[in-house]
Write a protein that holds these residues in place. Structure first.
Motif, PDB file in Angstrom:
ATOM      1  N   SER A  20      -1.857 103.185   4.256  1.00 38.19           N
ATOM      2  CA  SER A  20      -1.082 102.294   5.219  1.00 38.19           C
ATOM      3  C   SER A  20      -0.399 100.991   4.600  1.00 38.19           C
ATOM      4  O   SER A  20       0.926 100.874   4.506  1.00 38.19           O
ATOM      5  CB  SER A  20      -1.855 101.775   6.165  1.00 38.19           C
ATOM      6  OG  SER A  20      -1.185 101.125   7.154  1.00 38.19           O
ATOM      7  N   ILE A  21      -1.061 100.484   3.636  1.00 38.59           N
ATOM      8  CA  ILE A  21      -0.587  99.282   2.941  1.00 38.59           C
ATOM      9  C   ILE A  21       0.180  99.568   1.846  1.00 38.59           C
ATOM     10  O   ILE A  21       1.308  99.043   1.505  1.00 38.59           O
ATOM     11  CB  ILE A  21      -1.770  98.502   2.283  1.00 38.59           C
ATOM     12  CG1 ILE A  21      -1.497  96.932   2.229  1.00 38.59           C
ATOM     13  CG2 ILE A  21      -2.528  99.076   0.999  1.00 38.59           C
ATOM     14  CD1 ILE A  21      -2.559  95.893   1.792  1.00 38.59           C
ATOM     15  N   LEU A  22       0.118 100.745   1.109  1.00 35.21           N
ATOM     16  CA  LEU A  22       1.156 101.315   0.343  1.00 35.21           C
ATOM     17  C   LEU A  22       2.538 101.645   0.889  1.00 35.21           C
ATOM     18  O   LEU A  22       3.528 101.513   0.215  1.00 35.21           O
ATOM     19  CB  LEU A  22       0.375 102.397  -0.510  1.00 35.21           C
ATOM     20  CG  LEU A  22      -0.758 101.869  -1.445  1.00 35.21           C
ATOM     21  CD1 LEU A  22      -1.072 103.264  -2.300  1.00 35.21           C
ATOM     22  CD2 LEU A  22      -0.303 101.251  -2.472  1.00 35.21           C
ATOM     23  N   GLU A  23       2.218 102.144   1.984  1.00 37.08           N
ATOM     24  CA  GLU A  23       3.795 102.349   2.758  1.00 37.08           C
ATOM     25  C   GLU A  23       4.198 101.392   3.165  1.00 37.08           C
ATOM     26  O   GLU A  23       5.428 100.972   3.193  1.00 37.08           O
ATOM     27  CB  GLU A  23       3.534 103.523   3.874  1.00 37.08           C
ATOM     28  CG  GLU A  23       3.066 104.693   3.765  1.00 37.08           C
ATOM     29  CD  GLU A  23       4.128 105.470   3.170  1.00 37.08           C
ATOM     30  OE1 GLU A  23       5.385 105.400   3.252  1.00 37.08           O
ATOM     31  OE2 GLU A  23       3.778 106.473   2.310  1.00 37.08           O
ATOM     32  N   PHE A  24       3.484  99.991   3.322  1.00 33.81           N
ATOM     33  CA  PHE A  24       3.996  98.734   3.941  1.00 33.81           C
ATOM     34  C   PHE A  24       4.856  98.426   2.399  1.00 33.81           C
ATOM     35  O   PHE A  24       5.991  97.779   2.441  1.00 33.81           O
ATOM     36  CB  PHE A  24       3.037  97.821   4.287  1.00 33.81           C
ATOM     37  CG  PHE A  24       3.314  96.411   3.724  1.00 33.81           C
ATOM     38  CD1 PHE A  24       4.359  95.734   4.543  1.00 33.81           C
ATOM     39  CD2 PHE A  24       2.782  95.744   3.105  1.00 33.81           C
ATOM     40  CE1 PHE A  24       4.790  94.527   4.312  1.00 33.81           C
ATOM     41  CE2 PHE A  24       3.238  94.401   2.520  1.00 33.81           C
ATOM     42  CZ  PHE A  24       4.078  93.706   3.390  1.00 33.81           C
ATOM     43  N   CYS A  25       4.007  98.718   1.231  1.00 29.55           N
ATOM     44  CA  CYS A  25       4.811  98.113   0.017  1.00 29.55           C
ATOM     45  C   CYS A  25       5.936  98.714  -0.312  1.00 29.55           C
ATOM     46  O   CYS A  25       6.864  98.324  -0.705  1.00 29.55           O
ATOM     47  CB  CYS A  25       3.552  98.306  -1.118  1.00 29.55           C
ATOM     48  SG  CYS A  25       2.045  97.317  -1.162  1.00 29.55           S
ATOM     49  N   LYS A  26       5.988 100.005  -0.120  1.00 26.40           N
ATOM     50  CA  LYS A  26       7.286 100.871  -0.356  1.00 26.40           C
ATOM     51  C   LYS A  26       8.477 100.396   0.765  1.00 26.40           C
ATOM     52  O   LYS A  26       9.540 100.211   0.090  1.00 26.40           O
ATOM     53  CB  LYS A  26       7.027 102.331  -0.051  1.00 26.40           C
ATOM     54  CG  LYS A  26       6.225 102.698  -1.298  1.00 26.40           C
ATOM     55  CD  LYS A  26       5.315 104.064  -0.674  1.00 26.40           C
ATOM     56  CE  LYS A  26       6.433 105.287  -0.613  1.00 26.40           C
ATOM     57  NZ  LYS A  26       5.665 106.504  -0.406  1.00 26.40           N
ATOM     58  N   ARG A  27       8.178 100.056   1.723  1.00 27.89           N
ATOM     59  CA  ARG A  27       9.243  99.682   2.742  1.00 27.89           C
ATOM     60  C   ARG A  27       9.582  98.306   2.267  1.00 27.89           C
ATOM     61  O   ARG A  27      10.789  97.933   2.203  1.00 27.89           O
ATOM     62  CB  ARG A  27       8.613  99.401   4.255  1.00 27.89           C
ATOM     63  CG  ARG A  27       9.457  98.835   5.112  1.00 27.89           C
ATOM     64  CD  ARG A  27      10.508  99.803   5.453  1.00 27.89           C
ATOM     65  NE  ARG A  27      11.215  99.273   6.722  1.00 27.89           N
ATOM     66  CZ  ARG A  27      12.404  99.949   7.058  1.00 27.89           C
ATOM     67  NH1 ARG A  27      12.936 100.865   6.433  1.00 27.89           N
ATOM     68  NH2 ARG A  27      12.942  99.474   8.317  1.00 27.89           N
ATOM     69  N   LEU A  28       8.804  97.345   1.922  1.00 28.64           N
ATOM     70  CA  LEU A  28       9.044  95.867   1.261  1.00 28.64           C
ATOM     71  C   LEU A  28       9.996  96.096   0.277  1.00 28.64           C
ATOM     72  O   LEU A  28      11.063  95.308   0.300  1.00 28.64           O
ATOM     73  CB  LEU A  28       7.820  95.107   1.192  1.00 28.64           C
ATOM     74  CG  LEU A  28       8.049  93.648   0.701  1.00 28.64           C
ATOM     75  CD1 LEU A  28       8.731  92.837   1.770  1.00 28.64           C
ATOM     76  CD2 LEU A  28       6.888  93.258   0.329  1.00 28.64           C
ATOM     77  N   VAL A  29       9.745  96.738  -0.735  1.00 28.93           N
ATOM     78  CA  VAL A  29      10.818  96.776  -2.089  1.00 28.93           C
ATOM     79  C   VAL A  29      11.834  97.522  -1.789  1.00 28.93           C
ATOM     80  O   VAL A  29      12.782  97.146  -2.644  1.00 28.93           O
ATOM     81  CB  VAL A  29       9.972  97.191  -3.217  1.00 28.93           C
ATOM     82  CG1 VAL A  29       8.541  96.393  -3.544  1.00 28.93           C
ATOM     83  CG2 VAL A  29       9.467  98.701  -3.005  1.00 28.93           C
ATOM     84  N   LEU A  54      -1.487 109.593  -3.500  1.00 33.35           N
ATOM     85  CA  LEU A  54      -0.799 108.313  -3.061  1.00 33.35           C
ATOM     86  C   LEU A  54      -0.059 107.541  -4.158  1.00 33.35           C
ATOM     87  O   LEU A  54       0.928 107.048  -4.162  1.00 33.35           O
ATOM     88  CB  LEU A  54      -1.690 107.646  -2.289  1.00 33.35           C
ATOM     89  CG  LEU A  54      -2.243 108.030  -0.957  1.00 33.35           C
ATOM     90  CD1 LEU A  54      -3.290 107.022  -0.357  1.00 33.35           C
ATOM     91  CD2 LEU A  54      -1.055 108.025  -0.023  1.00 33.35           C
ATOM     92  N   PHE A  55      -0.773 107.268  -5.191  1.00 33.28           N
ATOM     93  CA  PHE A  55      -0.486 106.466  -6.322  1.00 33.28           C
ATOM     94  C   PHE A  55       0.764 107.136  -7.243  1.00 33.28           C
ATOM     95  O   PHE A  55       1.772 106.390  -7.537  1.00 33.28           O
ATOM     96  CB  PHE A  55      -1.433 105.844  -7.087  1.00 33.28           C
ATOM     97  CG  PHE A  55      -2.249 105.022  -6.672  1.00 33.28           C
ATOM     98  CD1 PHE A  55      -2.036 103.956  -6.135  1.00 33.28           C
ATOM     99  CD2 PHE A  55      -3.895 105.241  -6.362  1.00 33.28           C
ATOM    100  CE1 PHE A  55      -2.908 102.926  -5.482  1.00 33.28           C
ATOM    101  CE2 PHE A  55      -4.713 104.559  -5.986  1.00 33.28           C
ATOM    102  CZ  PHE A  55      -4.347 103.035  -5.449  1.00 33.28           C
ATOM    103  N   ASP A  56       0.798 108.502  -7.238  1.00 34.81           N
ATOM    104  CA  ASP A  56       1.553 109.129  -7.865  1.00 34.81           C
ATOM    105  C   ASP A  56       3.120 109.190  -7.416  1.00 34.81           C
ATOM    106  O   ASP A  56       3.978 109.102  -7.990  1.00 34.81           O
ATOM    107  CB  ASP A  56       1.232 110.740  -8.099  1.00 34.81           C
ATOM    108  CG  ASP A  56       0.079 110.848  -9.185  1.00 34.81           C
ATOM    109  OD1 ASP A  56      -0.123 109.752  -9.903  1.00 34.81           O
ATOM    110  OD2 ASP A  56      -0.408 111.772  -9.157  1.00 34.81           O
ATOM    111  N   SER A  57       2.972 108.910  -6.127  1.00 35.32           N
ATOM    112  CA  SER A  57       4.204 109.049  -5.354  1.00 35.32           C
ATOM    113  C   SER A  57       4.903 107.664  -4.927  1.00 35.32           C
ATOM    114  O   SER A  57       5.973 107.587  -4.536  1.00 35.32           O
ATOM    115  CB  SER A  57       4.002 109.299  -3.652  1.00 35.32           C
ATOM    116  OG  SER A  57       3.042 108.396  -3.145  1.00 35.32           O
TER     117      SER A  57
END
Length: 451
Positions: A20-29, A54-57
């Protein structure tokens, strides 16, 4: 030279929270190329394959910082995953503080955003004189419970599960005590005390980012926003963030997708209890027979039973799930695929269902999933929830009936239409002028103004 705004993200080593939090990060940047994100990740042992993926993506614009693994050798091997996570968080705090302090010294931080499970990070922002936010990867309904839990604790003297009437949580549909999260089922336990202490720290936040969209929980979000003058942190609905997965040619998933392509629309039930949910041996057998007796086509992600009802990210046994099925022709009636989604009411799975317009059978297992089920069935009315017997088992006849009701019954048609409508609203929320995108942009502009 372009000045970038630097944001620090603090995650927790829980797969569903990381997603969840990594998808948020991707959306933000993606929306704001001039924002630089460093994600600080506490670690223990070796990450599972799903976590590595997850991290590789992640895009190269997201910087990752993996903290040294904390020592867990003194803990029992069969410790509950929830306790394990709390120990990891506690032992990682000095490392997290040092990492934040170093980042702030080298590249002035505009904000620190930490996962809602690790509210201990919120005071670090105050010490460093940096805006500090909590990323809440669940519902506004659960957030309201968290923010008002101390009030409920003072108002109610008995166990919540013993209260006959539904409990009133500000801005939310009334809920029975038995549907409150696991830590609230035993008020004398250590988990309950930790729940209250963690919730009190939310009040140190400069804001709380909720992985949902305003229109899905409008009443609850409005109620929280109206209380800001009374000390409630600002609440920002900025989701839904879901992981978009794709199958690589040659992977095991391809054959299931090819099989699905041959089926009629809405004719297959996908059965999954998330990234780690499991059932008891007795419940597996009842579900297996209920699926067969329903006469409906299905795909089932089956895992071996576990005494905790959840498999941790590491240390999970690799057993053949077919060993736990009833003997007979059932073995040839389903396919098992290693993916997530649907049924257990975990929030990631729920949002994926909403984004894709998939009606639900709500079968909650642990944590806040029963609260999510109440939201889906009683408030939004986009799910059906099976009844459990006095031993906590959903019997095969109940399973058969609810599957048929959802897939070929009149109530199922109504649920499918309501979920389609909710999907359309979710799509709108993520458009350039949608509620979630506008809210996130307002936050980003605030952070940029501090650079």
């Amino acid at each position: 030279m372009e000045v970038k705004t630097h944001i620090a993200i603090v995650s927790v080593p829980v797969y569903s929270h990381l997603r969840s939090i990594l998808e948020f990060c991707k959306r933000l940047v993606h929306l704001h190329h001039d924002i630089h994100v460093t994600c600080i990740n506490p670690t223990f042992g070796s990450p599972c394959n799903n976590t590595k993926a997850l991290f590789d993506s992640l895009p190269l614009t997201l910087n990752q910082m993996f903290l040294p693994p904390v020592n867990m050798e003194d803990l029992p091997h069969d410790i509950h995953p929830a306790i394990q996570v709390q120990v990891i968080i506690s032992r990682s705090l000095p490392l997290i503080y040092d990492a934040l302090k170093a980042l702030h010294a080298s590249s002035r931080l505009a904000a620190i955003i930490s996962d809602g499970l690790i509210t201990q990070v919120l005071p670090f922002g105050k010490e460093l004189n940096v805006l500090s936010y909590s990323y809440f990867p669940s519902t506004a309904m659960l957030l309201s419970l968290c923010l008002y839990s101390s009030m409920l604790d003072k108002r109610i003297s008995c166990e919540y599960r013993d209260i006959v009437e539904p409990i009133e949580i500000p801005g939310c549909i009334p809920i029975h005590g038995t549907d409150l999260p696991d830590p609230l089922q035993d008020r004398s336990g250590a988990a309950y005390k930790q729940f209250l202490e963690g919730n009190e720290r939310f009040y140190l936040a400069d804001g709380i980012l909720v992985n949902n969209f305003f229109e899905m929980e409008e009443g609850t979000i409005r109620a929280l926003q109206q209380e800001e003058e009374k000390g409630i942190p600002s609440v920002y609905a900025i989701g839904p963030f879901v992981q978009e997965e794709s199958c690589k040619e040659g992977s095991n998933d391809i054959k299931y997708l090819r099989w699905l392509d041959k089926q009629q629309c809405n004719s297959v039930l996908y059965v999954s209890f998330g990234s780690g949910g499991t059932l008891s041996q007795e419940q597996i057998e009842e579900l297996a027979w209920g699926l067969e007796l329903s006469g409906q086509k299905f795909l089932w992600v089956l895992r071996p039973p576990n005494k905790f009802g959840i498999i941790a990210d590491i240390g999970a046994r690799h057993e053949d799930p077919f060993e736990f099925l009833p003997d007979g022709r059932l073995r040839g009636c389903f396919m098992s695929i290693p993916r997530n989604l649907l049924c257990h009411c975990g929030w990631n799975s729920t949002l994926e269902a909403v984004v894709h317009g998939i009606p639900l059978i709500a079968w909650p297992l642990f944590a806040e999933q029963k609260m999510n089920a109440v939201l889906l069935t009683d408030d939004l009315k986009v799910a059906l929830r099976p009844k459990v017997n006095e031993n906590g088992i959903v019997e095969r006849e109940e399973i058969t009936g609810i599957i048929r009701n959802l897939m070929v019954g009149e109530e199922g048609k109504e649920i499918r239409q309501r979920m389609k409508n909710l999907k359309d609203v979710a799509d709108d929320a993520l458009k350039d002028d949608g509620s979630s995108t506008v809210t996130l942009t307002q936050l980003a502009l605030k952070w940029k103004s501090l650079s």
